[in-house]
Design a protein around this motif. Structure first.
Motif, PDB file in Angstrom:
ATOM      1  N   ASP A  65       0.821  -1.207   0.000  1.00 42.13           N
ATOM      2  CA  ASP A  65       0.000   0.000   0.000  1.00 42.13           C
ATOM      3  C   ASP A  65       0.857   1.259   0.000  1.00 42.13           C
ATOM      4  N   ALA A  66       2.005   1.200   0.606  1.00 45.44           N
ATOM      5  CA  ALA A  66       2.902   2.363   0.647  1.00 45.44           C
ATOM      6  C   ALA A  66       3.421   2.723  -0.742  1.00 45.44           C
ATOM      7  N   ASP A  67       3.411   1.767  -1.661  1.00 51.07           N
ATOM      8  CA  ASP A  67       3.894   2.006  -3.023  1.00 51.07           C
ATOM      9  C   ASP A  67       2.818   2.603  -3.929  1.00 51.07           C
ATOM     10  N   LEU A  68       1.573   2.618  -3.449  1.00 51.94           N
ATOM     11  CA  LEU A  68       0.478   3.170  -4.250  1.00 51.94           C
ATOM     12  C   LEU A  68       0.615   4.680  -4.399  1.00 51.94           C
ATOM     13  N   HIS A  69       0.070   5.194  -5.483  1.00 54.24           N
ATOM     14  CA  HIS A  69      -0.030   6.644  -5.643  1.00 54.24           C
ATOM     15  C   HIS A  69      -0.888   7.163  -4.494  1.00 54.24           C
ATOM     16  N   PRO A  70      -0.595   8.339  -3.951  1.00 51.17           N
ATOM     17  CA  PRO A  70      -1.354   8.835  -2.791  1.00 51.17           C
ATOM     18  C   PRO A  70      -2.803   9.243  -3.090  1.00 51.17           C
ATOM     19  N   LEU A  71      -3.180   9.337  -4.337  1.00 48.16           N
ATOM     20  CA  LEU A  71      -4.547   9.716  -4.680  1.00 48.16           C
ATOM     21  C   LEU A  71      -5.521   8.664  -4.157  1.00 48.16           C
ATOM     22  N   ARG A  72      -6.532   9.108  -3.393  1.00 49.72           N
ATOM     23  CA  ARG A  72      -7.488   8.174  -2.806  1.00 49.72           C
ATOM     24  C   ARG A  72      -8.939   8.571  -3.064  1.00 49.72           C
ATOM     25  N   GLU A  73      -9.140   9.506  -3.976  1.00 44.28           N
ATOM     26  CA  GLU A  73     -10.502   9.871  -4.373  1.00 44.28           C
ATOM     27  C   GLU A  73     -10.480  10.339  -5.814  1.00 44.28           C
ATOM     28  N   VAL A  74     -11.638  10.301  -6.434  1.00 42.92           N
ATOM     29  CA  VAL A  74     -11.734  10.701  -7.834  1.00 42.92           C
ATOM     30  C   VAL A  74     -11.271  12.147  -7.955  1.00 42.92           C
ATOM     31  N   PRO A  75     -10.265  12.410  -8.786  1.00 42.04           N
ATOM     32  CA  PRO A  75      -9.801  13.793  -8.929  1.00 42.04           C
ATOM     33  C   PRO A  75     -10.831  14.625  -9.688  1.00 42.04           C
ATOM     34  N   ARG A  76     -11.016  15.849  -9.257  1.00 43.46           N
ATOM     35  CA  ARG A  76     -11.930  16.773  -9.944  1.00 43.46           C
ATOM     36  C   ARG A  76     -11.093  17.592 -10.906  1.00 43.46           C
ATOM     37  N   TRP A  77     -11.418  17.467 -12.172  1.00 38.96           N
ATOM     38  CA  TRP A  77     -10.635  18.114 -13.225  1.00 38.96           C
ATOM     39  C   TRP A  77     -11.326  19.402 -13.649  1.00 38.96           C
ATOM     40  N   ASN A  78     -10.531  20.434 -13.941  1.00 40.59           N
ATOM     41  CA  ASN A  78     -11.134  21.672 -14.432  1.00 40.59           C
ATOM     42  C   ASN A  78     -10.544  22.039 -15.785  1.00 40.59           C
ATOM     43  N   TRP A  79     -10.997  23.138 -16.319  1.00 42.26           N
ATOM     44  CA  TRP A  79     -10.606  23.546 -17.673  1.00 42.26           C
ATOM     45  C   TRP A  79      -9.120  23.783 -17.839  1.00 42.26           C
ATOM     46  N   ALA A  80      -8.460  24.194 -16.789  1.00 38.28           N
ATOM     47  CA  ALA A  80      -7.030  24.476 -16.902  1.00 38.28           C
ATOM     48  C   ALA A  80      -6.196  23.202 -16.847  1.00 38.28           C
ATOM     49  N   GLY A  81      -6.876  22.057 -16.659  1.00 37.63           N
ATOM     50  CA  GLY A  81      -6.132  20.805 -16.559  1.00 37.63           C
ATOM     51  C   GLY A  81      -5.574  20.577 -15.177  1.00 37.63           C
ATOM     52  N   ASP A  82      -6.031  21.365 -14.220  1.00 39.64           N
ATOM     53  CA  ASP A  82      -5.568  21.222 -12.854  1.00 39.64           C
ATOM     54  C   ASP A  82      -6.549  20.379 -12.067  1.00 39.64           C
ATOM     55  N   LYS A  83      -6.031  19.562 -11.175  1.00 39.99           N
ATOM     56  CA  LYS A  83      -6.881  18.798 -10.295  1.00 39.99           C
ATOM     57  C   LYS A  83      -7.215  19.653  -9.091  1.00 39.99           C
ATOM     58  N   GLN A  84      -8.441  19.578  -8.629  1.00 42.42           N
ATOM     59  CA  GLN A  84      -8.803  20.287  -7.413  1.00 42.42           C
ATOM     60  C   GLN A  84      -8.280  19.544  -6.189  1.00 42.42           C
ATOM     61  N   GLN A  85      -8.124  18.230  -6.301  1.00 44.19           N
ATOM     62  CA  GLN A  85      -7.470  17.452  -5.261  1.00 44.19           C
ATOM     63  C   GLN A  85      -6.298  16.756  -5.934  1.00 44.19           C
ATOM     64  N   ASP A  86      -5.107  17.152  -5.610  1.00 40.42           N
ATOM     65  CA  ASP A  86      -3.944  16.587  -6.294  1.00 40.42           C
ATOM     66  C   ASP A  86      -2.837  16.315  -5.297  1.00 40.42           C
ATOM     67  N   PRO A  87      -2.914  15.212  -4.545  1.00 40.21           N
ATOM     68  CA  PRO A  87      -1.812  14.881  -3.668  1.00 40.21           C
ATOM     69  C   PRO A  87      -0.559  14.640  -4.495  1.00 40.21           C
ATOM     70  N   ALA A  88       0.533  15.146  -4.043  1.00 39.67           N
ATOM     71  CA  ALA A  88       1.789  14.966  -4.771  1.00 39.67           C
ATOM     72  C   ALA A  88       2.203  13.503  -4.737  1.00 39.67           C
ATOM     73  N   PRO A  89       2.727  12.995  -5.842  1.00 41.15           N
ATOM     74  CA  PRO A  89       3.167  11.594  -5.851  1.00 41.15           C
ATOM     75  C   PRO A  89       4.370  11.378  -4.969  1.00 41.15           C
TER      76      PRO A  89
END
Length: 153
Positions: A129-153
């Motif tokens: 589990d420690a090797d998994l990407h830290p993202l744990r919820e559906v990322p919300r994407w916007n027009w700028a291509g930025d995630k509203q929730q974006d835990p750093a890898p």
């Protein structure tokens, strides 16, 4: 501003996109190992995930939960070549499924799939589990291509 979900045509537009895409991955020799046979709910699940990520209903989270997508990718050992083919086929499906043609939308979709494919690839190689990407919820994407929730890898 209109959400990516609404701009894409809501559930109907995204379902059409995911149907075209899913047919492509099932037929692709490089991705055959990742998609060995059709799954009855795969298009629906893909539609729910993309819809939620693009600002639509949160059905994916409510019905399946993010742990579902982690488990689906675990131990697949996705290669960089497979990851890139997935992105390429997705963007071909965007072209073929009557999605909006404006560059801002196409870029947001590309960035979303590019990001998600990296998360999936990392999770597919996770031994713990420690090797998994830290993202744990559906990322919300916007027009700028930025995630509203974006835990750093």
């Amino acid at each position: 501003m209109t959400s990516l979900y609404a701009h894409a045509g809501g559930d109907e537009g995204l379902h059409r996109l995911e149907e075209v895409f899913y047919a492509k991955v099932l037929a692709d020799p490089l991705l055959k190992a990742l998609f060995p046979e059709p799954k009855p709910h795969h298009v629906q699940n893909l539609t729910w995930f993309t819809a939620e990520s693009f600002g639509g209903p949160d059905r994916f989270t409510r019905e399946l939960g993010f742990e579902h997508i982690i488990n689906v990718h675990r131990h697949l050992r996705i290669t960089e070549e497979q990851r890139q083919r997935f992105v390429d086929l997705y963007m071909q499906a965007v072209e073929e499924s009557d999605m909006p043609v404006d560059p801002a939308f196409r870029q947001a979709v590309h960035d979303h799939v590019e990001f998600g494919s990296h998360v999936a690839m990392q999770n597919s190689h996770a031994a713990t589990d420690a090797d998994l990407h830290p993202l744990r919820e559906v990322p919300r994407w916007n027009w700028a291509g930025d995630k509203q929730q974006d835990p750093a890898p």
